[in-house]
Motif scaffolding. Structure first.
Motif, mmCIF file in Angstrom:
data_model
loop_
_atom_site.group_PDB
_atom_site.id
_atom_site.type_symbol
_atom_site.label_atom_id
_atom_site.label_comp_id
_atom_site.label_asym_id
_atom_site.label_seq_id
_atom_site.Cartn_x
_atom_site.Cartn_y
_atom_site.Cartn_z
ATOM 1 N N VAL A 1 0.835 -1.203 0.000
ATOM 2 C CA VAL A 1 0.000 0.000 0.000
ATOM 3 C C VAL A 1 0.869 1.252 0.000
ATOM 4 C CG1 VAL A 1 -1.602 1.356 1.421
ATOM 5 C CG2 VAL A 1 -2.035 -1.080 1.022
ATOM 6 N N TYR A 2 1.918 1.223 0.788
ATOM 7 C CA TYR A 2 2.823 2.383 0.850
ATOM 8 C C TYR A 2 3.442 2.647 -0.526
ATOM 9 C CZ TYR A 2 6.583 5.436 2.545
ATOM 10 O OH TYR A 2 7.438 6.497 2.752
ATOM 11 N N LEU A 3 3.978 1.611 -1.148
ATOM 12 C CA LEU A 3 4.690 1.787 -2.415
ATOM 13 C C LEU A 3 3.735 2.112 -3.567
ATOM 14 C CD1 LEU A 3 7.243 -1.164 -2.126
ATOM 15 C CD2 LEU A 3 7.656 1.267 -1.690
ATOM 16 N N ASP A 4 2.571 1.476 -3.574
ATOM 17 C CA ASP A 4 1.662 1.620 -4.711
ATOM 18 C C ASP A 4 0.668 2.762 -4.561
ATOM 19 O OD1 ASP A 4 2.923 -0.620 -5.702
ATOM 20 O OD2 ASP A 4 1.313 -2.006 -5.129
ATOM 21 N N GLU A 5 0.290 3.074 -3.313
ATOM 22 C CA GLU A 5 -0.785 4.048 -3.105
ATOM 23 C C GLU A 5 -0.328 5.309 -2.372
ATOM 24 O OE1 GLU A 5 -3.196 2.983 -4.773
ATOM 25 O OE2 GLU A 5 -3.010 0.796 -4.700
ATOM 26 N N MET A 6 0.319 5.120 -1.225
ATOM 27 C CA MET A 6 0.621 6.284 -0.394
ATOM 28 C C MET A 6 1.593 7.242 -1.067
ATOM 29 S SD MET A 6 0.796 4.616 3.435
ATOM 30 C CE MET A 6 1.036 6.217 4.201
ATOM 31 N N ARG A 7 2.553 6.734 -1.793
ATOM 32 C CA ARG A 7 3.515 7.618 -2.472
ATOM 33 C C ARG A 7 2.839 8.463 -3.540
ATOM 34 N NH1 ARG A 7 8.902 4.348 -3.962
ATOM 35 N NH2 ARG A 7 7.381 3.180 -5.205
ATOM 36 N N ARG A 8 1.719 7.976 -4.048
ATOM 37 C CA ARG A 8 0.935 8.769 -5.001
ATOM 38 C C ARG A 8 0.014 9.759 -4.271
ATOM 39 N NH1 ARG A 8 -2.670 4.974 -6.698
ATOM 40 N NH2 ARG A 8 -3.828 5.607 -4.837
ATOM 41 N N ASP A 9 -0.563 9.329 -3.150
ATOM 42 C CA ASP A 9 -1.606 10.102 -2.486
ATOM 43 C C ASP A 9 -1.089 11.234 -1.614
ATOM 44 O OD1 ASP A 9 -3.550 8.483 -3.645
ATOM 45 O OD2 ASP A 9 -3.550 7.066 -1.964
ATOM 46 N N PHE A 10 0.169 11.155 -1.167
ATOM 47 C CA PHE A 10 0.703 12.164 -0.246
ATOM 48 C C PHE A 10 2.017 12.714 -0.775
ATOM 49 C CE2 PHE A 10 -2.009 9.436 2.287
ATOM 50 C CZ PHE A 10 -2.750 10.350 3.016
ATOM 51 N N PRO A 11 2.235 14.030 -0.640
ATOM 52 C CA PRO A 11 3.525 14.595 -1.050
ATOM 53 C C PRO A 11 4.646 14.030 -0.194
ATOM 54 C CG PRO A 11 2.183 16.243 0.087
ATOM 55 C CD PRO A 11 1.309 15.058 -0.123
ATOM 56 N N SER B 1 6.946 15.391 1.341
ATOM 57 C CA SER B 1 7.195 16.151 2.567
ATOM 58 C C SER B 1 6.279 15.716 3.714
ATOM 59 C CB SER B 1 7.019 17.646 2.304
ATOM 60 O OG SER B 1 5.693 17.918 1.870
ATOM 61 N N GLU B 2 5.137 15.087 3.401
ATOM 62 C CA GLU B 2 4.187 14.661 4.430
ATOM 63 C C GLU B 2 4.339 13.191 4.797
ATOM 64 O OE1 GLU B 2 0.102 15.472 3.586
ATOM 65 O OE2 GLU B 2 0.486 17.503 2.908
ATOM 66 N N LEU B 3 5.085 12.444 4.016
ATOM 67 C CA LEU B 3 5.100 10.997 4.156
ATOM 68 C C LEU B 3 6.264 10.526 5.021
ATOM 69 C CD1 LEU B 3 3.282 8.774 3.109
ATOM 70 C CD2 LEU B 3 4.782 8.552 1.116
ATOM 71 N N LYS B 4 5.936 9.799 6.076
ATOM 72 C CA LYS B 4 6.985 9.202 6.903
ATOM 73 C C LYS B 4 7.694 8.103 6.108
ATOM 74 C CE LYS B 4 4.284 9.711 11.165
ATOM 75 N NZ LYS B 4 3.546 8.967 12.228
ATOM 76 N N PRO B 5 8.945 7.820 6.441
ATOM 77 C CA PRO B 5 9.617 6.690 5.787
ATOM 78 C C PRO B 5 8.883 5.385 6.084
ATOM 79 C CG PRO B 5 11.201 8.063 6.965
ATOM 80 C CD PRO B 5 9.836 8.537 7.374
ATOM 81 N N LEU B 6 8.885 4.491 5.118
ATOM 82 C CA LEU B 6 8.227 3.205 5.296
ATOM 83 C C LEU B 6 8.782 2.472 6.510
ATOM 84 C CD1 LEU B 6 6.404 0.860 4.409
ATOM 85 C CD2 LEU B 6 8.205 0.186 2.802
ATOM 86 N N SER B 7 10.094 2.521 6.705
ATOM 87 C CA SER B 7 10.704 1.815 7.841
ATOM 88 C C SER B 7 10.148 2.314 9.169
ATOM 89 C CB SER B 7 12.225 1.973 7.806
ATOM 90 O OG SER B 7 12.588 3.343 7.873
ATOM 91 N N LYS C 1 -0.717 28.277 6.554
ATOM 92 C CA LYS C 1 0.684 27.853 6.622
ATOM 93 C C LYS C 1 0.971 26.655 5.720
ATOM 94 C CE LYS C 1 1.303 29.508 11.383
ATOM 95 N NZ LYS C 1 2.328 30.528 11.126
ATOM 96 N N ALA C 2 -0.027 26.206 4.958
ATOM 97 C CA ALA C 2 0.135 25.034 4.104
ATOM 98 C C ALA C 2 0.739 25.423 2.764
ATOM 99 C CB ALA C 2 -1.216 24.367 3.886
ATOM 100 N N GLU C 3 1.432 24.466 2.144
ATOM 101 C CA GLU C 3 1.955 24.700 0.802
ATOM 102 C C GLU C 3 0.821 24.891 -0.194
ATOM 103 O OE1 GLU C 3 4.742 21.769 -0.518
ATOM 104 O OE2 GLU C 3 6.027 21.965 1.245
ATOM 105 N N ASP C 4 -0.257 24.127 -0.028
ATOM 106 C CA ASP C 4 -1.432 24.231 -0.890
ATOM 107 C C ASP C 4 -2.607 24.658 -0.022
ATOM 108 O OD1 ASP C 4 -3.635 23.884 -2.549
ATOM 109 O OD2 ASP C 4 -2.851 22.068 -3.490
ATOM 110 N N GLU C 5 -2.815 25.972 0.082
ATOM 111 C CA GLU C 5 -3.841 26.497 0.981
ATOM 112 C C GLU C 5 -5.234 26.026 0.579
ATOM 113 O OE1 GLU C 5 -5.590 30.772 2.633
ATOM 114 O OE2 GLU C 5 -3.621 30.688 1.650
#
Length: 200
Positions: free
Chosen positions: A18-28, A30-36, A116-120
Motif C-alpha cells: 500500500v505504501y509503495l503503490d498508493e501512499m507515495r501517489r496520495d501524499f507529497p 514532505s508529508e510521508l513518513k519513511p516506510l521503515s 501555513k500550508a503549501e497548498d492552501e
C-alpha cells in the motif's frame, strides 16, 4: 453499485504494498513518513493500519496511531483510492472509524493550517471535508517539526463528546510514547485556542 465493505488490519507485507503503490501517489513526499518508521511503529504495537475492501479489491486505507494505554486514536494517514473518490465513501468510512477503534474515547485528526500550508486551497478543502463528517475543530493548533496543524476531534457516535483539553492531553501522551520525551519536547508544540503555548 452495491458493495460490501470489509475492514482488515494490514500485515507488514500488505502495508508495504500500500505504501509503495498508493501512499507515495496520495501524499507529497514532505508529508510521508519513511516506510521503515511506519513498519517499526506497527511492529512495536504503537500503530496499526486498516485496509477497507470490497471483496478482494482495496478501496481505502487508514493508518492509526494508538500506543497501548492511550485513551484516543490518532488518524495519521487516510485516503480513498482514486477510482472510488467522489462517491461518499470517505465520509462513510470516517463515520464508521470510531467503532473499529475499540474503546478509544475519540479519534483525533491533525489537519494542516491553511494559512501555513503549501497548498492552501487543498488544506481548506480537507478542513471542510472533515467538518462535514462531524469532526469538531477544537481551536487548538500544533507545530510538529516544521508543519502546523489544527487539531480536530471526531467523537464516537451516540456518546458524549470528550472534553477538548483532556483529548489534547491524550494526544500528547501518544506522541511521548511514540517519539520519546526528548524528541517530543524538541519537535512538538501545542497552542491553546487563544494562541498561548501550552506546556504538558
Amino acid at each position: 453499485m452495491s458493495r460490501t465493505l470489509t475492514w482488515h488490519l494490514l500485515t507488514a507485507d500488505e502495508l508495504t504494498r500500500v505504501y509503495l503503490d498508493e501512499m507515495r501517489r496520495d501524499f507529497p513526499a514532505s508529508e510521508l513518513k519513511p516506510l521503515s518508521m511506519i513498519l517499526n511503529s506497527e511492529a512495536a504495537g504503537a500503530s496499526h493500519t486498516w485496509g477497507v475492501y470490497d471483496g478482494e479489491t482495496l478501496l481505502a486505507y487508514l493508518l492509526m496511531v494508538r500506543p497501548e494505554g492511550c485513551a484516543v486514536s490518532q488518524l495519521d494517514y487516510f485516503a480513498v483510492l482514486p477510482a472510488y473518490r467522489a462517491s461518499g465513501l470517505g465520509a462513510e468510512l470516517l463515520a464508521a472509524l470510531p467503532e473499529h477503534e475499540g474503546d478509544a474515547s475519540a479519534i483525533l485528526i491533525e489537519a494542516e493550517v491553511p494559512e501555513k500550508a503549501e497548498d492552501e486551497a487543498m488544506a481548506r478543502r480537507r478542513l471542510g471535508f472533515y467538518a462535514r463528517c462531524g469532526a469538531i475543530d477544537t481551536g487548538w493548533t500544533e507545530r510538529l517539526f516544521d508543519a502546523w496543524f489544527r487539531i480536530l476531534l471526531l467523537p464516537r457516535p451516540g456518546s458524549k463528546t470528550p472534553e477538548t483539553e483532556a483529548s489534547v492531553t491524550a494526544l500528547v501522551d501518544c506522541y511521548r510514547r511514540v517519539m520519546g520525551d526528548p524528541q517530543y519536547r524538541r519537535y512538538t508544540d501545542f497552542y491553546r485556542p487563544d494562541g498561548r503555548k501550552q506546556e504538558f
